[in-house]
Design a protein around this motif. Sequence first.
Motif, PDB file in Angstrom:
ATOM      1  N   VAL A  82      -4.367  68.087  15.203  1.00 10.58           N
ATOM      2  CA  VAL A  82      -3.150  68.109  14.080  1.00 10.58           C
ATOM      3  C   VAL A  82      -1.903  67.203  14.733  1.00 10.58           C
ATOM      4  N   GLY A  83      -1.627  66.288  13.915  1.00 14.85           N
ATOM      5  CA  GLY A  83      -0.570  65.402  14.287  1.00 14.85           C
ATOM      6  C   GLY A  83      -0.770  64.318  15.325  1.00 14.85           C
ATOM      7  N   PHE A  84      -2.328  64.225  15.930  1.00  9.25           N
ATOM      8  CA  PHE A  84      -2.626  63.337  16.781  1.00  9.25           C
ATOM      9  C   PHE A  84      -3.815  62.402  15.999  1.00  9.25           C
ATOM     10  N   GLN A  85      -4.407  63.037  15.128  1.00  6.37           N
ATOM     11  CA  GLN A  85      -5.472  62.226  14.568  1.00  6.37           C
ATOM     12  C   GLN A  85      -5.011  62.165  12.905  1.00  6.37           C
ATOM     13  N   PRO A  86      -5.457  60.982  12.123  1.00  4.33           N
ATOM     14  CA  PRO A  86      -5.125  60.762  10.820  1.00  4.33           C
ATOM     15  C   PRO A  86      -5.516  61.644   9.856  1.00  4.33           C
ATOM     16  N   ASN A  87      -4.834  62.310   8.900  1.00  4.01           N
ATOM     17  CA  ASN A  87      -5.389  63.337   7.935  1.00  4.01           C
ATOM     18  C   ASN A  87      -5.370  64.709   8.458  1.00  4.01           C
ATOM     19  N   THR A  88      -4.677  64.806   9.365  1.00  4.77           N
ATOM     20  CA  THR A  88      -4.819  66.346  10.084  1.00  4.77           C
ATOM     21  C   THR A  88      -3.405  67.445   9.794  1.00  4.77           C
ATOM     22  N   THR A  89      -2.660  66.973   9.045  1.00  3.35           N
ATOM     23  CA  THR A  89      -1.215  67.433   8.853  1.00  3.35           C
ATOM     24  C   THR A  89      -1.399  68.195   7.376  1.00  3.35           C
ATOM     25  N   THR A  90      -2.412  68.143   6.657  1.00  4.29           N
ATOM     26  CA  THR A  90      -2.313  68.918   5.241  1.00  4.29           C
ATOM     27  C   THR A  90      -3.581  69.863   5.322  1.00  4.29           C
TER      28      THR A  90
END
Length: 108
Positions: A82-90
Motif C-alpha cells: 500500500v502506497g508503494f505500488q499503483p492501485n493499492t490505496t483504495t
Amino acid sequence: MNQKTDCTKSLSAHLRRTASWRRSIAAKYPGDPRNVRAAEALDGLATAVMDLSDAEWCRLKEHYSWASEKWAVAVNDASRLVGFQPNTTTVAGLVATIAGLLRVEVAA
C-alpha cells in the motif's frame, strides 16, 4: 458473526498494524515521505474496508479463513505494498492485490 464481518475486522486490524509499522520505518528514515503517506493510506483503508462491498467480498470469500497461512501471507504482502505500488490505496485496489497474490499462490 459471519465470515464477511470476520474478514473485514481482520483486514482492518492488519491494516492498522501495518500502518503502525510504516510509522516506525518513517521515524528511522525521516527524509523519506513515502512511509508517512503509506501509513496514512493504510489508516484510511482500515476504516474503509469495514464497508467492503458484496462484489469485493465475492473476490475474497473463497480464500478467506482466519486460520489460513496463505491468506495471512497474502494480506501481509498486500498491506506492505500500500502506497508503494499503483492501485493499492483504495479498497478495490487492495482487494485486487490480495486476490492476485492468492491466485499466484494457488497456481504455484
